[in-house]
Design a protein around this motif. Structure first.
Motif, PDB file in Angstrom:
ATOM      1  N   VAL A 212      40.291 -23.894  -0.236  1.00  0.00           N
ATOM      2  CA  VAL A 212      40.443 -24.853  -1.334  1.00  0.00           C
ATOM      3  C   VAL A 212      41.445 -25.958  -1.013  1.00  0.00           C
ATOM      4  O   VAL A 212      41.475 -26.978  -1.703  1.00  0.00           O
ATOM      5  CB  VAL A 212      40.874 -24.129  -2.629  1.00  0.00           C
ATOM      6  N   LYS A 213      42.247 -25.770   0.046  1.00  0.00           N
ATOM      7  CA  LYS A 213      43.226 -26.808   0.366  1.00  0.00           C
ATOM      8  C   LYS A 213      43.775 -26.570   1.765  1.00  0.00           C
ATOM      9  O   LYS A 213      43.780 -25.442   2.265  1.00  0.00           O
ATOM     10  CB  LYS A 213      44.374 -26.804  -0.654  1.00  0.00           C
ATOM     11  N   ARG A 214      44.267 -27.664   2.366  1.00  0.00           N
ATOM     12  CA  ARG A 214      45.026 -27.596   3.608  1.00  0.00           C
ATOM     13  C   ARG A 214      46.357 -28.298   3.384  1.00  0.00           C
ATOM     14  O   ARG A 214      46.392 -29.421   2.893  1.00  0.00           O
ATOM     15  CB  ARG A 214      44.260 -28.235   4.772  1.00  0.00           C
ATOM     16  N   TYR A 248      54.859 -22.836  -3.480  1.00  0.00           N
ATOM     17  CA  TYR A 248      53.568 -22.166  -3.662  1.00  0.00           C
ATOM     18  C   TYR A 248      53.042 -22.284  -5.090  1.00  0.00           C
ATOM     19  O   TYR A 248      51.931 -21.845  -5.369  1.00  0.00           O
ATOM     20  CB  TYR A 248      53.621 -20.707  -3.207  1.00  0.00           C
ATOM     21  N   THR A 249      53.811 -22.880  -5.986  1.00  0.00           N
ATOM     22  CA  THR A 249      53.281 -23.141  -7.328  1.00  0.00           C
ATOM     23  C   THR A 249      52.470 -24.434  -7.359  1.00  0.00           C
ATOM     24  O   THR A 249      51.545 -24.571  -8.153  1.00  0.00           O
ATOM     25  CB  THR A 249      54.415 -23.222  -8.358  1.00  0.00           C
ATOM     26  N   THR A 250      52.828 -25.397  -6.484  1.00  0.00           N
ATOM     27  CA  THR A 250      52.103 -26.672  -6.413  1.00  0.00           C
ATOM     28  C   THR A 250      51.297 -26.817  -5.133  1.00  0.00           C
ATOM     29  O   THR A 250      50.529 -27.769  -4.990  1.00  0.00           O
ATOM     30  CB  THR A 250      53.080 -27.856  -6.509  1.00  0.00           C
ATOM     31  N   LEU A 251      51.493 -25.883  -4.194  1.00  0.00           N
ATOM     32  CA  LEU A 251      50.838 -25.919  -2.891  1.00  0.00           C
ATOM     33  C   LEU A 251      51.150 -27.221  -2.156  1.00  0.00           C
ATOM     34  O   LEU A 251      50.263 -27.900  -1.625  1.00  0.00           O
ATOM     35  CB  LEU A 251      49.332 -25.721  -3.034  1.00  0.00           C
ATOM     36  N   GLN A 252      52.451 -27.557  -2.127  1.00  0.00           N
ATOM     37  CA  GLN A 252      52.926 -28.748  -1.443  1.00  0.00           C
ATOM     38  C   GLN A 252      53.994 -28.383  -0.416  1.00  0.00           C
ATOM     39  O   GLN A 252      54.759 -27.432  -0.618  1.00  0.00           O
ATOM     40  CB  GLN A 252      53.532 -29.742  -2.448  1.00  0.00           C
TER      41      GLN A 252
END
Length: 323
Positions: A212-214, A248-252
């Protein structure tokens, strides 16, 4: 299959205020025992060939050192590193883990292209099933309910999910080049995969089995350590020689720690959450990082190819495990 255990004489127990750090020197077939306060190596202990990873037993009484080439598990006192017993006949235990419910013990046999699942009764191990998984199963993590173990396959660039009750592969997806370390976010919302052959962390939804994301990090994103603050996890970038801090809450990616020695790999956190210790696989050193300053403050010479690391005075898990 029969396993053979041999006992070893115990060394004198460590003093209660002399907290120790255990580092596996995988290229030396030994471990280094470091005093956490003085940053001095205060002892070594022979292991089997190529000890890479280690894990505390569920009862906290033994630290398991997995000797991959010697096909054995060595149980040591987590305070003194004195050998308690050696269990022979465990094939190529490169990586190891207990399921959260402690029913299962899993090893990734990297050179044998296999994952082995053992039943665990609190002391003894019995083979449940050996599962072929090409190619080069490497790192693992578990679902919080203990039903699934996730394994990266480095040379085939895949992530596999294995149902522990049936000991069967339930799904497998491609994620990129040389996937390695795994870390599950709280609530099993996202599975983070370190892409050692690339420069990012892949986020997989474990429910839909999709990438879903990188998250861009640095070259050779490899392994993770939760910073136990309810928000951040660190990932080592083994080629860029940096550590990225991920929210890890915003995946940034929210920050970098640079000017490190070559080959940052495994990490451990001090009990006060101020210092992050890291093994430098290519430098024969362990580093101590001041997290608030995001700066390497000292290094400690150890043996060749330091890999796994364990603190006697471990930082608490966040959030706390339920009673």
């Amino acid at each position: 299959m029969a396993f053979f255990a041999s006992a070893a004489p115990a060394l004198p127990p460590a003093q209660p205020d002399a907290y120790k750090v255990i580092v596996l020197d995988s290229g030396e077939a030994d471990l280094s025992l470091i005093d956490e306060k003085s940053y001095q190596v205060v002892g070594t202990e022979s292991t089997g060939k190529e000890p890479h990873h280690l894990m505390i037993t569920p009862d906290q009484k033994s630290l398991i050192v997995a000797n991959s080439v010697s096909n054995s598990l060595m149980f040591v006192d987590p305070a003194s590193a004195a050998v308690q017993r050696v269990l022979q006949g465990i094939d190529d235990p490169y990586q190891l883990g207990f399921s959260p419910d402690h029913r299962w013990f899993v090893t990734a046999a990297l050179r044998l292209d296999r994952v082995d699942i053992y039943r665990f009764d609190g002391h003894d191990f019995s083979v449940a099933r050996r599962i072929p998984l090409a190619k080069t199963p490497s790192h693992m993590t578990f679902s919080s309910d203990g039903r699934t173990v996730y394994v990266t396959l480095q040379d085939s660039g895949e992530l596999a999910a294995i149902d522990l009750a049936t000991q069967s592969v339930v799904w497998k997806i491609p994620v990129g080049r040389d996937p390695a370390g795994l870390w599950m976010t709280p609530g099993d919302r996202g599975l983070l995969v370190g892409m050692t052959g690339e420069d990012d962390v892949v986020v997989v939804d474990p429910h839909t089995h999709q990438v879903v994301k990188r998250i861009h990090t640095g070259r050779g994103a490899h392994n993770f350590r939760n910073l136990d603050d309810g928000r951040h996890v660190a990932v080592t970038n083994r080629v860029a020689n940096t550590i990225s801090i991920l929210d890890y809450t915003t995946l940034q990616n929210v920050g970098e720690i640079d000017n490190l020695m070559p080959g940052p790999d495994d990490m451990e956190l001090s009990a006060d959450r101020r210092f992050l210790w890291v093994t430098f696989r290519f430098s024969r050193h362990v580093g101590v990082i001041d997290l608030p300053a995001r700066k390497l403050v000292t290094t400690i010479a150890v043996g060749r190819s330091p890999h796994g690391i364990y603190f006697q005075n471990r930082a608490p898990v966040y959030p706390p495990n339920p009673d």
